[in-house]
Design an enzyme around this catalytic site. Sequence first.
Site, PDB file in Angstrom:
ATOM      1  N   THR A   1       1.112  -1.215   0.043  1.00  0.00           N
ATOM      2  CA  THR A   1       0.115   0.071   0.080  1.00  0.00           C
ATOM      3  C   THR A   1       0.837   1.202   0.008  1.00  0.00           C
ATOM      4  O   THR A   1       2.143   1.109   0.236  1.00  0.00           O
ATOM      5  CB  THR A   1      -1.046   0.020   1.282  1.00  0.00           C
ATOM      6  OG1 THR A   1      -1.757  -1.174   1.062  1.00  0.00           O
ATOM      7  CG2 THR A   1      -2.031   1.120   1.188  1.00  0.00           C
TER       8      THR A   1
ATOM      9  N   SER B   1      -3.628   0.935  -2.999  1.00  0.00           N
ATOM     10  CA  SER B   1      -3.190  -0.186  -2.801  1.00  0.00           C
ATOM     11  C   SER B   1      -3.575  -1.258  -3.890  1.00  0.00           C
ATOM     12  O   SER B   1      -4.245  -0.994  -4.810  1.00  0.00           O
ATOM     13  CB  SER B   1      -4.067  -0.846  -1.610  1.00  0.00           C
ATOM     14  OG  SER B   1      -3.405  -2.209  -0.877  1.00  0.00           O
TER      15      SER B   1
ATOM     16  N   ASN C   1      -2.622  -4.330  -2.389  1.00  0.00           N
ATOM     17  CA  ASN C   1      -2.827  -5.330  -1.331  1.00  0.00           C
ATOM     18  C   ASN C   1      -1.300  -5.693  -0.996  1.00  0.00           C
ATOM     19  O   ASN C   1      -0.378  -4.845  -0.727  1.00  0.00           O
ATOM     20  CB  ASN C   1      -3.760  -6.493  -1.531  1.00  0.00           C
ATOM     21  CG  ASN C   1      -3.889  -7.157   0.189  1.00  0.00           C
ATOM     22  OD1 ASN C   1      -3.754  -6.403   0.909  1.00  0.00           O
ATOM     23  ND2 ASN C   1      -4.411  -8.247   0.049  1.00  0.00           N
TER      24      ASN C   1
ATOM     25  N   SER D   1      -8.659  -1.186   5.252  1.00  0.00           N
ATOM     26  CA  SER D   1      -8.134  -0.602   6.646  1.00  0.00           C
ATOM     27  C   SER D   1      -7.645   0.805   6.244  1.00  0.00           C
ATOM     28  O   SER D   1      -7.180   1.462   7.193  1.00  0.00           O
ATOM     29  CB  SER D   1      -7.150  -1.363   7.360  1.00  0.00           C
ATOM     30  OG  SER D   1      -7.574  -2.565   7.845  1.00  0.00           O
TER      31      SER D   1
HETATM   32  N1  GLY Z   1      -5.245  -3.951   1.149  1.00  0.00           N
HETATM   33  C1  GLY Z   1      -5.162  -3.254   2.466  1.00  0.00           C
HETATM   34  C2  GLY Z   1      -6.206  -2.656   2.938  1.00  0.00           C
HETATM   35  O1  GLY Z   1      -7.228  -2.113   2.038  1.00  0.00           O
HETATM   36  O2  GLY Z   1      -6.623  -2.444   4.064  1.00  0.00           O
END
Ligand code: GLY
Length: 567
Positions: A370, A388, A390, A442
């Site tokens: 991210t 992101s 991920n 998150s």
């Molecule tokens: N891929 C991390 C998030 O979106 O929390």
Amino acid sequence: MMRRLAQLCLLTGALWAGLALAAADTPPGFALSSAHPDATAAGVEILEAGGNAFDAAVAVSAALAVVEPTGSGMGGGGFWLLHLADTGRQVMVDGREEAPSAATATLYQNDAGEVVPQLSRDGALAAAIPGQPAALVHLAKEYGRLPLARSLAPAIRLARDGFPVDGPLLARLAYRFQALAKSPAAARVFLPDGGLPAPDSLIRQPDLADMLERLAREGRDGFYTGEYARRLVDGVRAAGGIWRMEDLARYQVREREPITLELDGLRLVSASPPSSGGVVLSQVMQVLSLTEALSRPPVDRKHLVIEALRTAYRDRAAWLGDPDHVDMPITRLTSAEYAAEIAAEIDLEQARRSADLAPPQQLYADRPNTTHFSIIDAEGNRVAATLSINLSFGSAYMVPGTGILLNDEMDDFSAKPGVPNAYGLVGTQANAVGPGRRPLSSMTPTFVETGDRVAVLGTPGGSRIITMVLLGVLATLDGADAQTIVSAPRYHHQYLPDAVYYEPGAFTEAEQAELEARGFTLRSAGREYGNFHAVLWNTADHQLDAAADPRGIGTAAVRLAPAAESP
Ligand code: GLY
């Protein structure tokens, strides 16, 4: 005697009293910070060319996609939190990835019903439909001042001419070597001659440059429909994925109302679902206010932060998901009444146990991934954007002939209730895999407004993003400068596993002993984590301040407008 804090809930939480909202004014110039010097330079170039913060956000996002392919990309997505200076409107542009229509709740389970983690982490099956291309077109069209082609120009240059391999990129290439080597297109770009590239050698991405040029020419259709989309779908399906042409065609950016909290003069504006960040921050900040955490000794403040996080991450797991598919009790979760109930449960002499709140502990996993950037322009427009794909390099699968490294955002879904994902986060049906759903995130791009300062904050870091942003908010309220905000040592609790993870220096020896005596399990994270970017506009003394996290290689820039530079 137990020092129950229930009685404190009756107090008004005066710790932030006296702060009024930021005065209407304009900054003395512009400031920004991002995770890579070339991306920061791209933003500076566009702002100096007469673009606003939103044009700069397009430029920085696209440049990061090129020079920090570990963190975000055109094959990924993100949240762009915007503040429009002329109207005061605040909106979150949701360019989060979306599950393809053939996705099912058991997609990542084997015949025995067991989760197979690799399926949602490596390769084409792990990829959700990207949102970043649509989001950049949307930002430029709805909010920008310059043509999309101008804002994308620095990224196109970097992709075509190449950029030198830096230390963090090399380390992450080594970490994801096996997965990247399985994708011939990714290996051609990132693993010359089948091995790691030499430090400072140039990475060129001609297919990605072509893709960005097509996006500039044709807008969203250049990615989501037609011959290019066919190439994406064919490449994904040939590698075991399940995308269909209609999944790309129907992808839409959504505009969401941010989560806003007004508390004792503080105004917090943050990401709303499908991010969990704003809900967790809002709940935690209210519990901290009710328990007067900021005016207590450091060890007690940390105790209260950890306990507030424990419940908030439990609620994240229990309730949160895609707002277009799940009914969520957001009003209750962010209410003062609920915060008071949580505060009343906290005991300053004894840690609670997550097991008393819910199911078994699983091991924590964290990987660098991210990215985040923060911008304030000379008109007072702001962008906090967390983007992101991920895990590092996403799924590590590059679709041949497209330049697109696909995300593995499907791992942010709960593959099975109670089974942790790569970040150790558990979930319920609220965040189950399902066609067209956006996985719970998150990512927590955040604005903090107080009587004398405006802060634009955010960081990467998986499940730890929210706690890092929380600590950044608290440091802002403590009056810290940008460098202190981004540098401060971190600690984290996410309900399960039931342990406090901390960076070196986050606790003094005395604090550590005291917290352990109160019953907390403390575990060193073993390394530093996060890559925070803070831009501050101190409205009282008319100063701009910006800093990039010393844990990364990013840079911050502050440029004063000519008038502001004259005495
Ligand atoms: N891929 C991390 C998030 O979106 O929390």
